[in-house]
Design an enzyme around this catalytic site. Structure first.
Site, short mmCIF file in Angstrom:
data_model
loop_
_atom_site.label_atom_id
_atom_site.label_comp_id
_atom_site.label_asym_id
_atom_site.label_seq_id
_atom_site.Cartn_x
_atom_site.Cartn_y
_atom_site.Cartn_z
N ASP A 23 1.41 -1.20 -0.14
CA ASP A 23 -0.14 -0.04 0.32
C ASP A 23 1.02 1.24 -0.16
O ASP A 23 1.48 1.34 0.58
CB ASP A 23 -1.18 0.15 1.20
CG ASP A 23 -1.31 -1.22 1.62
OD1 ASP A 23 -1.59 -2.08 0.98
OD2 ASP A 23 -2.57 -1.51 2.52
N GLU A 199 -10.79 -2.35 4.31
CA GLU A 199 -9.38 -1.91 4.63
C GLU A 199 -9.40 -0.34 3.96
O GLU A 199 -9.38 0.05 3.12
CB GLU A 199 -8.15 -2.69 3.60
CG GLU A 199 -8.04 -4.67 4.66
CD GLU A 199 -7.63 -5.17 3.72
OE1 GLU A 199 -6.68 -5.80 4.92
OE2 GLU A 199 -7.13 -5.37 2.98
C1 FRU Z 1 -4.23 -3.23 2.92
C2 FRU Z 1 -2.73 -4.27 3.86
C3 FRU Z 1 -3.27 -3.20 5.60
C4 FRU Z 1 -2.29 -3.15 6.23
C5 FRU Z 1 -1.54 -3.47 5.39
C6 FRU Z 1 -0.66 -4.42 5.89
O1 FRU Z 1 -3.07 -4.05 1.88
O2 FRU Z 1 -3.63 -5.78 4.18
O3 FRU Z 1 -5.04 -2.91 5.58
O4 FRU Z 1 -2.19 -2.49 6.80
O5 FRU Z 1 -2.06 -4.22 3.98
O6 FRU Z 1 0.48 -4.39 5.19
#
Ligand code: FRU
Length: 477
Positions: A23, A199
């Site tokens: 992300d 998310e």
């Molecule tokens: C989304 C996610 C988020 C989390 C991160 C962990 O892709 O699962 O929810 O904070 O990646 O790397």
């Protein structure tokens, strides 16, 4: 043929020099620089203990990677979150003469996967970060998934607002100092897609072409995306500083492709744009794509706009085309291309990087096809007006990286009365970002060709003049 990492490393999309990225995090503009932080594992090219990697850019095309900004600590790994400029020093973190940057992120305890929200601040233009001594500032109320805070300043109430993904809904918190957070409301129980966990939410005001405003809430979901695996849905509605309401009945997707996830908008954007960037991959196969020294790229930046389309409110996404023209030289232009268009073994596409704009007149045909590739493989986009559906087929595009069973991506789309079908498409070495009719639909998808794609062909179901216009920009840095 052996294809190496760098044959796939895109030229116009951010990638880390080495190892794993997911992300985008903490995107903020500050003192002349666009900051991009990102979920980063510096040790392996697969997901692992998360850090915040860091890069800066002045033009959003050329990125400079800086040292890692946030390392795991005794509260856990550093999951996704956001950064704000604390102009009124509400947090008290200011130590110099400039406003501090404050990061609000999720701490993930690797032992029990508990998630809490924490702060870090910088008083040197984001170069070094200090974690707040009283972390965490918001603790888990026993929900397993409790993460990805996106914080913004709400003018009306003069408070900070945090949107947080909790299970498969969004929770809203407010604060006057970024340290004490009060729960206000939840959204999402009975609306939208719920095929997976929610998310990386984002909440912002969005304008239409006349400058009228509404509110948008972006929510990434995994799995349960429109073509399998990860996807991003959105809601348009109202927000009063505490409660988000929406009368939207349908599930709306920001992108119908498989490869735009966890995207959010920049904070403190100097031109007041809703400037967006997503992670150009999908949790279903991200860790298996055929690059080994590094993994994953971000999408090209996009601007998001509100539009009323056949009486329905939607978000349209646009590429900042002035940026694209700046990296390309116009090489082919045809204002009356006619009944077929073809480039064979063409130098324009030789390096597999180009920007295509074409307008097709569907008043004389029912189906048109755009295909680009080489002798042994290709990618095909087909639009059928009767079915009201755009299909992207990447099944024969080269390296078989896709265990998702979604090589055929479908995107419903009914043409406007004008019968005009306009495509803007940014193709980099291993990706394509397709914008239909000025961003009413977007499809972002990865491909890993075994040799550069040098052919391009546009045809229809009838031999009749249907191509109104074509422009191809060869891209080079
Ligand atoms: C989304 C996610 C988020 C989390 C991160 C962990 O892709 O699962 O929810 O904070 O990646 O790397």
């Amino acid at each position: 043929v052996t294809v190496g990492d760098n044959d796939y490393r895109p030229d116009f999309h951010f990638t880390p020099q080495k190892k794993w990225m997911n992300d985008p995090n903490g995107m903020v503009y500050y003192a002349g620089e666009y900051h991009l932080f990102y979920q980063y594992n510096p040790n392996e090219s697969v997901w692992g203990p998360m850090h915040w990697g860091h890069a800066i850019s002045k033009d959003l095309v050329n990125w400079e990677e800086l040292p890692i900004a946030l390392y795991p600590d005794n509260l856990g790994n550093i999951f996704s979150g956001s950064i704000v400029v604390d102009n009124n020093n509400t947090s008290g973190f200011k130590s110099g003469s400039e406003s501090p940057l404050v990061a609000v992120f999720t701490h993930q305890n690797p032992e029990n996967n508990k998630q809490t929200q924490s702060l870090a601040y910088s008083n040197d233009k984001g170069r070094t970060w200090t974690k707040y001594e009283n972390n965490p500032v918001l603790v888990n109320n026993d929900k397993a998934d409790f993460r990805d805070p996106k914080v913004s300043w709400h003018e009306g109430t003069q408070k900070w607002v945090m949107v947080l993904a909790v299970g498969d809904e969004i929770m809203f918190y407010t604060s006057s100092n970024l340290k004490n957070w009060v729960y206000k409301n939840s959204f999402g129980k009975n609306v939208g897609a719920h095929g997976g966990v929610w998310e990386c939410p984002d909440l912002f005001k969005i304008k239409d072409a006349n400058g009228q405003e509404t509110w948008a809430l972006l929510v990434s979901i995994n799995p349960g995306g429109p073509n399998g695996g990860s996807g991003t849905q959105y809601f348009l509605g109202d927000f009063d500083g505490e409660t988000f309401t929406s009368s939207q009945a349908e599930t709306l997707w920001l992108d119908y492709g498989t490869d735009n996830y966890a995207g959010v908008t920049w904070s403190n954007e100097p031109n007041n744009r809703n400037l967006f960037m997503g992670w150009m991959s999908n949790w279903s196969y991200a860790q298996n794509v055929p690059t080994y020294s590094y993994r994953s790229a971000m999408t090209f930046p996009r601007t998001l706009h509100w539009e009323k389309n056949n009486g329905k409110s939607i978000i349209v996404s646009k590429l900042p085309t002035e940026m694209i023209y700046a990296i390309g030289g116009k090489v082919v232009e045809n204002n009356n291309a006619g009944s077929r268009f073809e480039l064979l073994n063409d130098e324009t596409l030789g390096e597999g990087k180009f920007y295509l704009e074409t307008t097709i007149d569907f008043s004389v045909i029912n189906e048109a096809k755009i295909e680009w590739g080489n002798k042994s493989s290709s990618v095909v986009i087909k639009y059928n007006k009767i079915k009201g559906e755009l299909i992207l087929n990447r099944a024969e595009s080269g390296y078989k990286f896709n265990n998702l069973n979604s090589n055929i991506l479908k995107c419903p789309y009914v043409l406007p009365d004008s019968n005009q079908f306009k495509i803007n498409m940014l193709v980099d070495k291993s990706s394509m970002e397709i914008f239909l009719n000025d961003g009413e639909r977007v499809i972002t998808a990865l491909v890993f060709p075994l040799a550069p794609f040098k052919n391009l062909e546009i045809t229809a179901n009838e031999e009749i003049q249907f191509i109104e216009q074509i422009k191809i920009n060869k891209l080079s840095k």
